[in-house]
Write a protein that holds these residues in place. Structure first.
Motif, mmCIF file in Angstrom:
data_model
loop_
_atom_site.group_PDB
_atom_site.id
_atom_site.type_symbol
_atom_site.label_atom_id
_atom_site.label_comp_id
_atom_site.label_asym_id
_atom_site.label_seq_id
_atom_site.Cartn_x
_atom_site.Cartn_y
_atom_site.Cartn_z
ATOM 1 N N UNK A 96 0.341 -1.045 -0.464
ATOM 2 C CA UNK A 96 0.035 -0.640 -0.280
ATOM 3 C C UNK A 96 1.392 0.978 0.155
ATOM 4 N N UNK A 97 2.228 0.998 0.556
ATOM 5 C CA UNK A 97 2.880 2.199 1.219
ATOM 6 C C UNK A 97 3.477 2.964 0.007
ATOM 7 N N UNK A 98 3.913 1.850 -1.216
ATOM 8 C CA UNK A 98 4.683 1.085 -2.908
ATOM 9 C C UNK A 98 3.901 2.367 -3.593
ATOM 10 N N UNK A 99 2.612 1.929 -3.156
ATOM 11 C CA UNK A 99 1.864 1.755 -4.355
ATOM 12 C C UNK A 99 1.059 3.229 -4.002
ATOM 13 N N UNK A 100 1.837 4.173 -3.510
ATOM 14 C CA UNK A 100 1.454 5.994 -3.813
ATOM 15 C C UNK A 100 2.663 6.816 -4.277
ATOM 16 N N UNK A 101 4.255 5.737 -5.100
ATOM 17 C CA UNK A 101 4.729 6.056 -5.265
ATOM 18 C C UNK A 101 4.006 6.676 -6.844
ATOM 19 N N UNK A 102 4.142 7.830 -7.496
ATOM 20 C CA UNK A 102 4.077 8.218 -8.389
ATOM 21 C C UNK A 102 4.538 7.879 -9.672
ATOM 22 N N UNK A 103 5.582 7.511 -9.423
ATOM 23 C CA UNK A 103 6.181 7.484 -10.637
ATOM 24 C C UNK A 103 5.968 5.781 -11.504
ATOM 25 N N UNK A 111 -0.204 -5.321 -10.846
ATOM 26 C CA UNK A 111 0.465 -6.438 -10.240
ATOM 27 C C UNK A 111 0.518 -6.796 -8.081
ATOM 28 N N UNK A 112 0.919 -5.490 -8.472
ATOM 29 C CA UNK A 112 0.713 -5.547 -6.467
ATOM 30 C C UNK A 112 -1.302 -5.704 -6.621
ATOM 31 N N UNK A 113 -1.644 -5.668 -6.890
ATOM 32 C CA UNK A 113 -3.210 -6.421 -6.628
ATOM 33 C C UNK A 113 -3.261 -7.370 -6.939
ATOM 34 N N UNK A 114 -2.411 -8.083 -7.742
ATOM 35 C CA UNK A 114 -2.502 -9.950 -8.375
ATOM 36 C C UNK A 114 -2.134 -9.782 -6.818
ATOM 37 N N UNK A 115 -1.132 -9.497 -6.277
ATOM 38 C CA UNK A 115 -0.175 -10.056 -4.946
ATOM 39 C C UNK A 115 -1.462 -9.609 -4.001
ATOM 40 N N UNK A 116 -1.559 -8.747 -3.897
ATOM 41 C CA UNK A 116 -2.133 -8.703 -2.530
ATOM 42 C C UNK A 116 -3.355 -9.572 -2.778
ATOM 43 N N UNK A 117 -4.356 -9.612 -3.509
ATOM 44 C CA UNK A 117 -5.106 -11.216 -3.809
ATOM 45 C C UNK A 117 -4.653 -12.236 -3.485
ATOM 46 N N UNK A 118 -3.792 -12.776 -4.075
ATOM 47 C CA UNK A 118 -2.714 -13.900 -3.222
ATOM 48 C C UNK A 118 -3.017 -13.928 -1.685
ATOM 49 N N UNK A 119 -2.462 -12.383 -0.852
ATOM 50 C CA UNK A 119 -2.263 -12.875 0.000
ATOM 51 C C UNK A 119 -4.043 -12.772 0.570
ATOM 52 N N UNK A 120 -4.446 -12.416 0.463
ATOM 53 C CA UNK A 120 -5.981 -12.854 0.829
ATOM 54 C C UNK A 120 -6.429 -13.632 1.612
ATOM 55 N N UNK A 121 -6.650 -14.625 -0.133
ATOM 56 C CA UNK A 121 -6.543 -16.332 -0.443
ATOM 57 C C UNK A 121 -5.546 -16.682 1.090
ATOM 58 N N UNK A 122 -4.041 -16.446 0.893
ATOM 59 C CA UNK A 122 -3.623 -16.668 2.030
ATOM 60 C C UNK A 122 -4.317 -16.600 3.191
ATOM 61 N N UNK A 123 -4.884 -15.238 3.930
ATOM 62 C CA UNK A 123 -5.737 -15.440 4.680
ATOM 63 C C UNK A 123 -6.431 -16.107 4.854
ATOM 64 N N UNK A 124 -6.753 -16.196 4.270
ATOM 65 C CA UNK A 124 -8.320 -17.360 3.944
ATOM 66 C C UNK A 124 -8.050 -18.031 4.633
ATOM 67 N N UNK A 125 -6.592 -19.692 4.568
ATOM 68 C CA UNK A 125 -6.744 -20.397 4.381
ATOM 69 C C UNK A 125 -5.853 -20.315 5.852
ATOM 70 N N UNK A 126 -4.883 -19.303 7.045
ATOM 71 C CA UNK A 126 -4.972 -18.826 8.241
ATOM 72 C C UNK A 126 -6.654 -18.926 8.340
ATOM 73 N N UNK A 127 -7.086 -18.230 8.249
ATOM 74 C CA UNK A 127 -8.987 -18.456 8.971
ATOM 75 C C UNK A 127 -8.902 -19.831 9.289
ATOM 76 N N UNK A 128 -9.087 -20.848 7.990
ATOM 77 C CA UNK A 128 -9.614 -22.271 8.258
ATOM 78 C C UNK A 128 -8.742 -22.953 8.558
ATOM 79 N N UNK A 129 -7.558 -22.941 9.202
ATOM 80 C CA UNK A 129 -6.750 -23.623 10.911
ATOM 81 C C UNK A 129 -7.240 -24.480 10.823
#
Length: 295
Positions: A96-103, A111-129
């Protein structure tokens, strides 16, 4: 009035005393071979009753130790899961901090969005531990996955309690509602927040304006981890106390039931000498009969 003592009376008394002496030696020999003062309740009812009490205490203690071990397993897995969740949210915050880079170009944001999407799936897997096939963040509804359909759907926030001492119950699960369904001022939990972040980044829009919401979720997660750590420490103290109590009860049971081998051997030797003396005196008590003089 004097009582006439007959030879038959002497013989009977001698046999009775010899039987009593052999009974004492038999009891001492049994104590020596078994290593126990009491081998049947009739030997000493008081000692036997105490022994039953100590054994009941040991059985209760063993069950409490098993419960404490189960509780520790649940809490340790919960702590590991929250630690992994913290790492996931920390990585998302960095993005999120990197996404504020205007360049950054739109492709980089996507690409950041895709990574966060995968991280969300990982968080869901953790929730189903799970542990032993039971979901640890689903309250008492441990057979149904709390994370389904891209969101945390469980509403069960009941505690699972185990008795770790007499009338002492400890909650072993972490309330998943307080972690994965904690809502911010806009009513979004962490998964809805990540969906919004992914949506903005997919559209090529920076998402650093959501840092406040992300910090809210991370602060909440850290607070839950601190509370969990306190419970883990308590379980460790309970386990130490139960282990000490087991040693103490075993010591009391040993004092109550175990024979003093040196004392038993001494008593047995003494009784052997008494028995030999009784046999010697008995041989002199039995008087010769008329048949002994007819040879």
């Amino acid at each position: 009035m004097s009582v006439r003592v007959t030879q038959n009376m002497l013989n009977n008394n001698m046999m009775r005393n010899l039987n009593n002496s052999m009974g004492i030696m038999d009891k001492l020999q049994e104590q020596l071979s078994s290593g126990r003062k009491v081998n049947r309740p009739s030997d000493d009812p008081v000692v036997a009753a105490r022994g039953m009490l100590y054994r009941s205490s040991l059985m209760e203690n063993s069950q409490y130790q098993r419960n404490a071990t189960d509780a520790q397993s649940w809490l340790e897995l919960s702590d590991d899961s929250l630690d992994e969740s913290t790492n996931v949210l920390q990585r998302i915050r960095e993005l999120l901090v990197q996404s504020g880079d205007a360049s950054l170009a739109d492709d980089s944001l996507k690409a950041m969005g895709e990574e966060i999407k995968q991280l969300k799936h990982q968080l869901g897997s953790i929730a189903n531990a799970t542990i032993g096939g039971r979901y640890i963040f689903a309250g008492t509804d441990t057979l149904n996955a709390p994370y389904q359909g891209e969101d945390f759907v469980s509403t069960n926030n009941s505690e699972i309690r185990l008795e770790v001492s007499k009338q002492v119950y400890v909650p072993i699960n972490v309330n998943g509602q307080s972690i994965f369904n904690k809502q911010d001022a806009d009513g979004d939990n962490v998964f809805k927040l990540l969906d919004a972040v992914v949506g903005k980044l997919a559209a090529g829009t920076p998402a650093n304006d959501m840092l406040g919401k992300m910090d809210f979720q991370m602060d909440n997660l850290m607070a839950e981890r601190a509370a969990l750590g306190a419970r883990v420490n308590r379980i460790e103290l309970v386990q130490e106390r139960l282990a000490t109590e087991e040693v103490n009860v075993c010591g009391l049971m040993s004092t109550n039931e175990d024979a003093d081998i040196a004392e038993v051997i001494t008593n047995l030797k003494t009784q052997e000498n008494v028995h030999r003396s009784a046999l010697g005196s008995g041989s002199r008590i039995i008087q010769p009969t008329l048949l002994d003089f007819l040879r």
